[in-house]
Design a protein around this motif. Structure first.
Motif, PDB file in Angstrom:
ATOM      1  N   THR A 370       0.821  -1.223   0.000  1.00 58.32           N
ATOM      2  CA  THR A 370       0.000   0.000   0.000  1.00 58.32           C
ATOM      3  C   THR A 370       0.850   1.265   0.000  1.00 58.32           C
ATOM      4  O   THR A 370       0.356   2.342   0.276  1.00 58.32           O
ATOM      5  CB  THR A 370      -0.933   0.011   1.234  1.00 58.32           C
ATOM      6  N   TYR A 385      -9.801   6.828   1.735  1.00 57.75           N
ATOM      7  CA  TYR A 385     -10.271   7.194   0.393  1.00 57.75           C
ATOM      8  C   TYR A 385     -11.324   8.279   0.521  1.00 57.75           C
ATOM      9  O   TYR A 385     -11.845   8.522   1.614  1.00 57.75           O
ATOM     10  CB  TYR A 385     -10.919   5.979  -0.300  1.00 57.75           C
ATOM     11  N   CYS A 403     -10.581  -6.568   9.895  1.00 59.14           N
ATOM     12  CA  CYS A 403     -10.717  -5.522   8.896  1.00 59.14           C
ATOM     13  C   CYS A 403     -11.977  -4.715   9.192  1.00 59.14           C
ATOM     14  O   CYS A 403     -13.052  -5.290   9.383  1.00 59.14           O
ATOM     15  CB  CYS A 403     -10.803  -6.188   7.521  1.00 59.14           C
ATOM     16  N   THR A 412     -21.052   0.806   0.100  1.00 60.15           N
ATOM     17  CA  THR A 412     -19.644   1.228   0.034  1.00 60.15           C
ATOM     18  C   THR A 412     -18.841   0.595   1.172  1.00 60.15           C
ATOM     19  O   THR A 412     -17.729   0.097   0.964  1.00 60.15           O
ATOM     20  CB  THR A 412     -19.538   2.767   0.154  1.00 60.15           C
ATOM     21  N   LYS A 415     -18.220  -2.978   0.401  1.00 59.00           N
ATOM     22  CA  LYS A 415     -17.267  -3.101  -0.692  1.00 59.00           C
ATOM     23  C   LYS A 415     -15.839  -2.864  -0.185  1.00 59.00           C
ATOM     24  O   LYS A 415     -14.913  -3.637  -0.470  1.00 59.00           O
ATOM     25  CB  LYS A 415     -17.616  -2.080  -1.790  1.00 59.00           C
ATOM     26  N   LEU A 416     -15.677  -1.828   0.626  1.00 65.41           N
ATOM     27  CA  LEU A 416     -14.345  -1.519   1.172  1.00 65.41           C
ATOM     28  C   LEU A 416     -13.858  -2.642   2.081  1.00 65.41           C
ATOM     29  O   LEU A 416     -12.687  -2.994   2.092  1.00 65.41           O
ATOM     30  CB  LEU A 416     -14.368  -0.189   1.931  1.00 65.41           C
ATOM     31  N   GLN A 418     -14.630  -5.797   1.874  1.00 67.84           N
ATOM     32  CA  GLN A 418     -14.209  -6.887   0.982  1.00 67.84           C
ATOM     33  C   GLN A 418     -12.820  -6.619   0.423  1.00 67.84           C
ATOM     34  O   GLN A 418     -11.962  -7.502   0.381  1.00 67.84           O
ATOM     35  CB  GLN A 418     -15.186  -6.994  -0.217  1.00 67.84           C
ATOM     36  N   GLN A 419     -12.619  -5.367   0.021  1.00 68.72           N
ATOM     37  CA  GLN A 419     -11.341  -4.958  -0.548  1.00 68.72           C
ATOM     38  C   GLN A 419     -10.214  -5.187   0.476  1.00 68.72           C
ATOM     39  O   GLN A 419      -9.150  -5.696   0.132  1.00 68.72           O
ATOM     40  CB  GLN A 419     -11.453  -3.472  -0.903  1.00 68.72           C
ATOM     41  N   LYS A 422      -9.460  -8.854   0.842  1.00 67.00           N
ATOM     42  CA  LYS A 422      -8.648  -9.332  -0.289  1.00 67.00           C
ATOM     43  C   LYS A 422      -7.183  -8.944  -0.124  1.00 67.00           C
ATOM     44  O   LYS A 422      -6.284  -9.728  -0.414  1.00 67.00           O
ATOM     45  CB  LYS A 422      -9.193  -8.764  -1.614  1.00 67.00           C
ATOM     46  N   LEU A 423      -6.948  -7.724   0.351  1.00 69.75           N
ATOM     47  CA  LEU A 423      -5.565  -7.270   0.559  1.00 69.75           C
ATOM     48  C   LEU A 423      -4.856  -8.166   1.573  1.00 69.75           C
ATOM     49  O   LEU A 423      -3.710  -8.558   1.379  1.00 69.75           O
ATOM     50  CB  LEU A 423      -5.554  -5.825   1.068  1.00 69.75           C
TER      51      LEU A 423
END
Ligand code: MG
Length: 431
Positions: A370, A385, A403, A412, A415-416, A418-419, A422-423
């Motif tokens: 990152t 963000y 997380c 949103t 979604k964040l 999930q993001q 994944k990271l």
């Protein structure tokens, strides 16, 4: 164990007076006596202020010129738990570094042992609660609260908040109804953690007596959670935001200290008031020490812990309650209306199991992955963000990473989240 912990604490503290207190838990008296013996054996003397909230003890430690304080409490935890918190001469819980020193003495059994003629003495101090209430009142516009005559329901979880908050509210001119406000270590009224599922009775009581506000404390009353006139439980960051907007708005260019886990709402308030934000690691003790170090104006956590340094730089449920009551008394709007004016955000959280041997190394990989992004890396990685943020942190106790995400809508936030997940998975994969 309690005896040896106090011997270790007494060894690390200077020789002098140590103030002690306890919440209403069963065993509080038993443990306080072990704590007393342990301290006396190191040559420290004990000033027992009896059952009292943690912030009351913290308020008294510097004022009684003590070298430290010990609180017997398990805060918001279930009734069968108990614990020991050590404060330094400033009344703030000792830092992780000092805790480490106490642990070294405890495990190494390298206690300071006073000779027979240097053993400490025991005294008591019965004005602590009175002086603490007066201390809170010094920061409140009492004329205003007395004119407004708000109706308040207080739920003290059958613990030590009941020694302070009902009386404080009465002196602020409120009409008081109290529930779960007799000391009882079995906690018959509710679980001591002031979260919505434990506050159903408070919500009902607030609505049925037509209260303007309901106040709930945890077991040692360093936190306050609020219920509005409709019986809705406020999120911790909402009451924190109300206080922040008042305190920071009064003094341009002020500074707020908050852990990286705090959300966008508090950032909005900071922006609106032209204040500055200083992030810390997660944990109230870190916030307290940072407040003292930089002389900031306010601290707070998203769980509703508010630190007001002009009073004292530690979480204080009674001070927080008095501030929210003062804000309510200042205008004609109801609490639900005041909260309705705050921006709203949705949040999401998840956990990712990680192989134990990789847990500590994930952070380095995430930091590399990152790099260059708008981020805070004090405690895990927080990515910021325009539409929201993600915080990824290792669990302190379990083989997993957590997380957290927040966004303007639930979609949103999800979604964040999930993001972020994944990271973390990608980081595991790269190891
Ligand atoms: Mg607590």
């Amino acid at each position: 164990m309690a005896l040896d912990i106090s011997r270790a604490a007494g060894t690390v503290l200077d020789v002098g007076n140590v103030a002690i207190a306890r919440d209403s838990r069963m065993g509080g008296e038993m443990l306080s006596r072990a704590v007393t013996s342990g301290l006396l054996s190191t040559g420290c003397s004990v000033i027992d202020i009896g059952p009292a909230p943690t912030p009351t003890l913290q308020f008294m430690v510097p004022r009684l010129g003590c070298v430290g304080g010990i609180m017997v409490t398990a805060s918001h935890n279930p009734p069968e738990f108990n614990g020991i918190k050590v404060m330094g001469p400033d009344g703030i819980e000792v830092s992780r570094e000092v805790e480490g020193r106490i642990e070294d003495v405890y495990f190494g059994k390298t206690f300071r042992i006073a000779t027979w003629n240097r053993i400490g003495t025991v005294g008591s101090y019965d004005r602590a609660v009175r002086e603490f209430i007066d201390g809170v009142k010094r920061h409140i516009d009492i004329q205003r609260t007395q004119q407004r005559k708000l109706t308040v329901v207080v739920d003290c979880a059958n613990s030590v908040g009941s020694l302070v908050t009902p009386q404080l509210m009465r002196e602020l001119g409120c009409k008081i109804f109290s529930i779960n406000s007799q000391l009882d270590g079995t906690f018959p009224g509710r679980n001591p953690e002031p979260i919505p599922e434990n506050l159903v009775e408070l919500s009902r009581a607030a609505v049925s007596v037509g209260a303007d506000i309901g106040i709930a404390h945890d077991g040692d009353a360093d936190r306050a959670t609020f219920v509005d006139e409709k019986g809705q439980v406020l999120w911790g960051d909402q009451s924190f935001a109300l206080i922040a907007s008042r305190v920071l708005g009064k003094k341009p260019g002020s500074t707020l200290v908050t852990p990286v886990s705090s959300g966008r709402l508090i950032e909005d308030i900071v922006t609106q008031t032209g204040a500055k934000i200083v992030w810390t690691e997660v944990g109230s003790v870190v916030v307290s020490h940072k407040l003292k170090e930089i002389g900031a104006d306010l601290g707070g956590e998203e769980n509703g812990g508010v630190f007001y340094p002009p009073h004292q730089p530690v979480r204080d449920g009674a001070m927080t309650a008095a501030q929210v009551v003062e804000i309510l008394a200042a205008g004609r709007e109801s609490l639900s209306e005041l909260i309705g004016e705050l921006p709203r955000y949705a949040s999401a959280k998840t956990k990712v199991p990680v192989p134990a041997e990789k847990k500590d190394r994930i952070l380095d990989v995430l930091l590399r992955m990152t790099e260059g992004q708008n981020r805070v890396t004090l405690d895990g990685v927080k990515l910021i963000y325009g539409e929201g943020w993600i915080l990824m942190r290792p669990s302190g106790t379990e083989p997993l990473w957590r997380c957290f995400a927040e966004g303007k809508s639930q979609k949103t936030a999800d979604k964040l989240c999930q993001q972020g997940m994944k990271l973390i998975q990608e980081a595991i994969g790269r190891l």
